[in-house]
Motif scaffolding. Structure first.
Motif, PDB file in Angstrom:
ATOM      1  N   MET A 194      18.898  28.983  30.869  1.00 25.12           N
ATOM      2  CA  MET A 194      17.445  29.208  30.834  1.00 25.12           C
ATOM      3  C   MET A 194      16.704  27.880  30.932  1.00 25.12           C
ATOM      4  SD  MET A 194      15.909  32.024  28.232  1.00 25.12           S
ATOM      5  CE  MET A 194      16.342  33.642  28.859  1.00 25.12           C
ATOM      6  N   ASN A 195      17.286  26.889  30.264  1.00 20.24           N
ATOM      7  CA  ASN A 195      16.715  25.546  30.251  1.00 20.24           C
ATOM      8  C   ASN A 195      16.622  24.948  31.649  1.00 20.24           C
ATOM      9  OD1 ASN A 195      15.600  23.565  28.689  1.00 20.24           O
ATOM     10  ND2 ASN A 195      17.547  22.776  27.931  1.00 20.24           N
ATOM     11  N   LYS A 196      17.561  25.339  32.515  1.00 26.40           N
ATOM     12  CA  LYS A 196      17.560  24.808  33.881  1.00 26.40           C
ATOM     13  C   LYS A 196      16.432  25.409  34.704  1.00 26.40           C
ATOM     14  CE  LYS A 196      22.462  23.978  34.270  1.00 26.40           C
ATOM     15  NZ  LYS A 196      23.610  24.853  34.541  1.00 26.40           N
ATOM     16  N   VAL A 197      16.051  26.638  34.368  1.00 23.14           N
ATOM     17  CA  VAL A 197      14.966  27.297  35.109  1.00 23.14           C
ATOM     18  C   VAL A 197      13.640  26.661  34.724  1.00 23.14           C
ATOM     19  CG1 VAL A 197      13.713  29.490  35.340  1.00 23.14           C
ATOM     20  CG2 VAL A 197      16.215  29.450  35.421  1.00 23.14           C
ATOM     21  N   LYS A 198      13.438  26.457  33.440  1.00 25.69           N
ATOM     22  CA  LYS A 198      12.243  25.799  32.921  1.00 25.69           C
ATOM     23  C   LYS A 198      12.533  25.427  31.479  1.00 25.69           C
ATOM     24  CE  LYS A 198       7.639  27.270  31.921  1.00 25.69           C
ATOM     25  NZ  LYS A 198       6.796  28.477  31.988  1.00 25.69           N
ATOM     26  N   ARG A 199      12.105  24.251  31.089  1.00 25.66           N
ATOM     27  CA  ARG A 199      12.421  23.688  29.766  1.00 25.66           C
ATOM     28  C   ARG A 199      12.179  24.677  28.614  1.00 25.66           C
ATOM     29  NH1 ARG A 199      14.315  18.804  27.743  1.00 25.66           N
ATOM     30  NH2 ARG A 199      14.762  19.721  25.727  1.00 25.66           N
ATOM     31  N   VAL A 200      13.169  24.834  27.757  1.00 25.12           N
ATOM     32  CA  VAL A 200      13.001  25.620  26.531  1.00 25.12           C
ATOM     33  C   VAL A 200      13.361  24.721  25.352  1.00 25.12           C
ATOM     34  CG1 VAL A 200      13.569  27.818  27.623  1.00 25.12           C
ATOM     35  CG2 VAL A 200      15.390  26.500  26.550  1.00 25.12           C
ATOM     36  N   ASN A 201      12.957  25.092  24.154  1.00 27.79           N
ATOM     37  CA  ASN A 201      13.293  24.306  22.968  1.00 27.79           C
ATOM     38  C   ASN A 201      14.420  24.956  22.203  1.00 27.79           C
ATOM     39  OD1 ASN A 201      11.583  22.017  22.956  1.00 27.79           O
ATOM     40  ND2 ASN A 201       9.872  23.389  22.533  1.00 27.79           N
ATOM     41  N   GLY A 202      15.435  24.164  21.893  1.00 27.19           N
ATOM     42  CA  GLY A 202      16.548  24.668  21.099  1.00 27.19           C
ATOM     43  C   GLY A 202      17.824  23.959  21.504  1.00 27.19           C
ATOM     44  N   LEU A 203      18.890  24.183  20.731  1.00 23.16           N
ATOM     45  CA  LEU A 203      20.192  23.596  21.041  1.00 23.16           C
ATOM     46  C   LEU A 203      20.632  24.081  22.414  1.00 23.16           C
ATOM     47  CD1 LEU A 203      21.719  24.423  17.580  1.00 23.16           C
ATOM     48  CD2 LEU A 203      21.272  22.100  18.414  1.00 23.16           C
ATOM     49  N   ASN A 204      21.177  23.159  23.205  1.00 25.46           N
ATOM     50  CA  ASN A 204      21.479  23.501  24.597  1.00 25.46           C
ATOM     51  C   ASN A 204      22.849  24.175  24.738  1.00 25.46           C
ATOM     52  OD1 ASN A 204      20.352  23.494  27.164  1.00 25.46           O
ATOM     53  ND2 ASN A 204      21.527  21.689  27.774  1.00 25.46           N
ATOM     54  N   TRP A 205      22.972  25.393  24.162  1.00 26.09           N
ATOM     55  CA  TRP A 205      24.243  26.110  24.189  1.00 26.09           C
ATOM     56  C   TRP A 205      24.675  26.461  25.605  1.00 26.09           C
ATOM     57  CZ3 TRP A 205      26.734  25.931  19.799  1.00 26.09           C
ATOM     58  CH2 TRP A 205      26.075  26.029  18.575  1.00 26.09           C
ATOM     59  N   GLY A 206      25.980  26.322  25.853  1.00 25.10           N
ATOM     60  CA  GLY A 206      26.586  26.845  27.072  1.00 25.10           C
ATOM     61  C   GLY A 206      26.870  28.331  26.884  1.00 25.10           C
ATOM     62  N   ILE A 207      28.034  28.783  27.402  1.00 18.41           N
ATOM     63  CA  ILE A 207      28.327  30.221  27.362  1.00 18.41           C
ATOM     64  C   ILE A 207      29.231  30.608  26.187  1.00 18.41           C
ATOM     65  CG2 ILE A 207      28.099  30.437  29.863  1.00 18.41           C
ATOM     66  CD1 ILE A 207      31.216  30.655  29.950  1.00 18.41           C
ATOM     67  N   THR A 208      29.465  29.657  25.246  1.00 16.78           N
ATOM     68  CA  THR A 208      30.462  29.980  24.223  1.00 16.78           C
ATOM     69  C   THR A 208      29.930  29.933  22.786  1.00 16.78           C
ATOM     70  OG1 THR A 208      31.280  27.709  24.338  1.00 16.78           O
ATOM     71  CG2 THR A 208      32.435  29.352  25.654  1.00 16.78           C
ATOM     72  N   ALA A 209      28.625  30.169  22.606  1.00 18.52           N
ATOM     73  CA  ALA A 209      28.095  30.350  21.244  1.00 18.52           C
ATOM     74  C   ALA A 209      28.337  31.813  20.868  1.00 18.52           C
ATOM     75  CB  ALA A 209      26.632  29.987  21.153  1.00 18.52           C
ATOM     76  N   ILE A 210      29.595  32.199  21.003  1.00 20.44           N
ATOM     77  CA  ILE A 210      30.043  33.575  20.764  1.00 20.44           C
ATOM     78  C   ILE A 210      31.522  33.509  20.389  1.00 20.44           C
ATOM     79  CG2 ILE A 210      30.594  33.910  23.230  1.00 20.44           C
ATOM     80  CD1 ILE A 210      29.680  36.857  22.904  1.00 20.44           C
ATOM     81  N   GLY A 211      31.958  34.415  19.528  1.00 16.54           N
ATOM     82  CA  GLY A 211      33.374  34.449  19.160  1.00 16.54           C
ATOM     83  C   GLY A 211      33.695  35.813  18.577  1.00 16.54           C
ATOM     84  N   ASN A 212      34.993  36.118  18.519  1.00 19.17           N
ATOM     85  CA  ASN A 212      35.419  37.430  18.048  1.00 19.17           C
ATOM     86  C   ASN A 212      36.444  37.215  16.937  1.00 19.17           C
ATOM     87  OD1 ASN A 212      35.494  40.342  18.388  1.00 19.17           O
ATOM     88  ND2 ASN A 212      37.583  40.076  19.201  1.00 19.17           N
ATOM     89  N   ALA A 213      36.205  37.803  15.774  1.00 18.00           N
ATOM     90  CA  ALA A 213      37.128  37.559  14.656  1.00 18.00           C
ATOM     91  C   ALA A 213      37.407  38.842  13.896  1.00 18.00           C
ATOM     92  CB  ALA A 213      36.564  36.502  13.705  1.00 18.00           C
ATOM     93  N   LYS A 214      38.484  38.769  13.112  1.00 17.58           N
ATOM     94  CA  LYS A 214      38.826  39.871  12.210  1.00 17.58           C
ATOM     95  C   LYS A 214      38.244  39.499  10.854  1.00 17.58           C
ATOM     96  CE  LYS A 214      42.874  42.043  12.627  1.00 17.58           C
ATOM     97  NZ  LYS A 214      44.300  42.379  12.536  1.00 17.58           N
ATOM     98  N   TRP A 215      37.321  40.285  10.368  1.00 16.05           N
ATOM     99  CA  TRP A 215      36.630  39.980   9.116  1.00 16.05           C
ATOM    100  C   TRP A 215      37.043  40.995   8.057  1.00 16.05           C
ATOM    101  CZ3 TRP A 215      33.762  35.631   9.949  1.00 16.05           C
ATOM    102  CH2 TRP A 215      33.278  35.388  11.237  1.00 16.05           C
ATOM    103  N   SER A 216      37.391  40.523   6.863  1.00 16.21           N
ATOM    104  CA  SER A 216      37.718  41.436   5.770  1.00 16.21           C
ATOM    105  C   SER A 216      36.871  41.114   4.558  1.00 16.21           C
ATOM    106  CB  SER A 216      39.183  41.305   5.359  1.00 16.21           C
ATOM    107  OG  SER A 216      40.013  41.486   6.480  1.00 16.21           O
ATOM    108  N   GLY A 217      36.524  42.166   3.836  1.00 18.03           N
ATOM    109  CA  GLY A 217      35.732  41.986   2.632  1.00 18.03           C
ATOM    110  C   GLY A 217      35.353  43.340   2.102  1.00 18.03           C
TER     111      GLY A 217
END
Ligand code: HEM
Ligand code: MTE
Ligand code: MO
Length: 479
Positions: A194-217
């Motif tokens: 999005m930042n490349k289209v027009k400047r935005v404010n925020g951490l410049n995340w690529g495509i991996t601010a995502i993850g999959n985990a097994k959560w127990s509780g």
């Protein structure tokens, strides 16, 4: 040459409100930032520095350690700080609040050191269905709190019968253990596009601010019932607030809320998790207890959980009311009214290509090309198809989806409406003959037939959130 006036520290301290003007100092310069306060992406916190030095605050929020932030500041320079007062300031430099942050894996791509924010390389993320915790993206707004598991207490408040205080042992022994596999995605994932289209404010995340985990509780539902949730409370309760043990310079904890129906529903699967992938939750991910709100934006899955409050109102925190909201592409920082948009909860359908990388070079002698990636949708909607194009969107092929590691048994299909985990996908196709460059695209479809938008401009927003357009990578084919 025009010399700017010299001000004493006392003079600067007189300007600490919008009425008297907001002045700050930085490295010996004096700035009148009155006009900028309303445009500040970090909200009203900026006023904490009014009448004094920015340095101690920017040490805590090193997101300011960027050229474009200094450019903004430079526009507001009105003078110099007197040399004696500058020296006093330097002598009083505060301790680093991040000195007790944990070690992190060197493979992570660091977006911001203090607070620590980092994501893994795409080709590694796509390798495992369950993301190992060392590779799982880390998104911290503040420093990581040190929590002693023996004295830890979770306070559950807002019920007519009074508060409930639970130790870690209470959580583990008084409530049934429940496990889910769930994907967590930051609202800012893919912001850099999005930042490349027009400047935005925020951490410049690529495509991996995502993850999959097994959560127990334990289920949040079970704890709310133990605290006194019933038909009487249901009459007025509308939201459940979560507060972390991480606090900012004013003592304000990271906090947010989710709607009561998600919190209390048996099908909502909201967890107070004490394990990630079968081990104690690592400190970066919320030790000893974090909330996991599956299907919902990562911001609501509060780490280092200290307090739960049931309420008729949404959380009044900055992160609920001002951040994590979506706006029209036409809205800028001068026009934006945070009250005009609802807080992001369920996320839209998403997918991205983890292999090959953008700019990769492929040898023509390969007869086939393998493309890999992830796909996920919010709200428990299951991804039912991923389409891949090798020619910029002219023709499409359907990728193979999988819910497990390559060659391993796959996870059973989730019950309807509870597809919390991503799918990894893969397509192996003949390398198109003659093409010297390929534009590879992926797009996912969920079981509500929601699709991803083809381009970014119609979904561009000033904060760079909800970036889920078709993912495109270009590769070169050489002889
Ligand atoms: C974010 C500018 C003072 C707290 C930002 C951003 C800018 C900015 C441009 C967005 C950066 C990005 O993500 O690319 C400024 C300027 C300041 C100032 C020019 C002084 C004149 C402060 C102060 C505080 C503060 C004094 C705290 C007491 C924050 C926070 C964020 C932020 C919490 C959001 C970080 C996040 O994304 O969670 N600021 N800032 N700022 N600022 Fe400031
Ligand atoms: N909880 C607390 N207490 N403090 C935080 O800074 N960050 C939130 C959420 N929970 C945060 C928090 C955000 S914005 C996201 S995307 C997820 O945690 C990231 O979780 P992770 O660091 O385990 O990947
Ligand atoms: Mo996030």
């Amino acid at each position: 040459s025009s010399r700017l006036p010299v001000f004493s520290h006392d003079e600067v301290t007189k300007h600490r409100s919008l009425e008297d003007g907001v002045w700050v100092t930085f490295k010996g310069g004096v700035y009148d930032i009155t006009e900028f306060v309303a445009m500040h992406p970090g909200g009203n916190k900026i006023l904490l520095a009014a009448g004094g030095a920015l340095e101690p605050f920017w040490a805590l929020y090193a997101v300011h350690d960027q050229d474009h932030v200094l450019e903004i500041l430079s526009q507001y320079k009105v003078g110099e700080l007197s040399p004696e007062d500058l020296k006093k300031q330097e002598d009083a430099k505060s301790l680093d609040p991040y000195s007790s942050d944990p070690e992190r894996h060197p493979v992570l791509r660091v977006k911001c050191k203090k607070p620590f924010n980092a994501e893994p390389p795409p080709e590694i993320l796509g390798d495992s269905y369950i993301t190992p915790h060392v590779l799982f993206f880390k998104r911290n707004h503040l420093s990581v709190p040190q929590v002693d598991p023996a004295s830890y207490r979770l306070n559950v408040e807002g019920f007519p019968g009074g508060a409930l205080s639970l130790s870690l042992e209470d959580l583990k022994t008084r409530f049934p253990k429940h496990t889910i596999i769930a994907t967590m995605q930051c609202a800012g994932n893919r912001r850099s596009e999005m930042n490349k289209v027009k400047r935005v404010n925020g951490l410049n995340w690529g495509i991996t601010a995502i993850g999959n985990a097994k959560w127990s509780g334990v289920r949040l539902r079970d704890v709310l019932l133990a605290a006194g949730f019933g038909p009487e409370v249901a009459k007025w309760a509308r939201h459940v607030h979560f507060e972390g043990l991480d606090k900012d310079v004013t003592g304000t904890a990271y906090g947010t809320s989710i709607p009561i129906n998600k919190a209390i529903s048996e099908e909502g699967d909201v967890l107070l998790a004490y394990e990630m992938n079968g081990e104690d939750i690592p400190s970066d991910h919320g030790f000893p207890v974090r909330v996991v709100v599956p299907g919902v934006v990562g911001a609501r899955s509060v780490k280092w959980l200290g307090r739960i409050v049931i309420s008729a109102e949404e959380s009044s925190s900055h992160w609920q009311q001002h951040d994590y909201k979506g706006f029209s592409p036409g809205t800028d920082w001068k026009k934006v009214d945070p009250k005009s948009a609802p807080a992001i909860q369920e996320l839209p359908v998403q997918s991205a290509i983890t292999v090959p990388a953008d700019g990769a070079v492929i040898d023509r002698s390969n007869e086939t090309l393998t493309v890999k990636g992830y796909a996920w949708s919010g709200g428990g909607r299951e991804v039912v198809r991923v389409d891949v194009s090798l020619d910029g969107g002219k023709t499409w092929q359907v990728a193979q989806l999988r819910s497990g590691d390559e060659g391993q048994p796959t996870e059973p299909s989730p019950p309807p409406g509870r597809a919390w985990a991503w799918k990894l996908w893969e397509l192996t196709a003949p390398l198109p003959p003659e093409a010297e460059e390929l534009e590879i695209i992926c797009k996912a479809v969920d079981n509500s037939y929601n699709v991803q938008p083809d381009t970014i401009p119609p979904i561009w927003n000033l904060r760079g959130l909800l970036s889920n357009a078709w993912h495109r990578v270009k590769v070169k084919v050489t002889e």
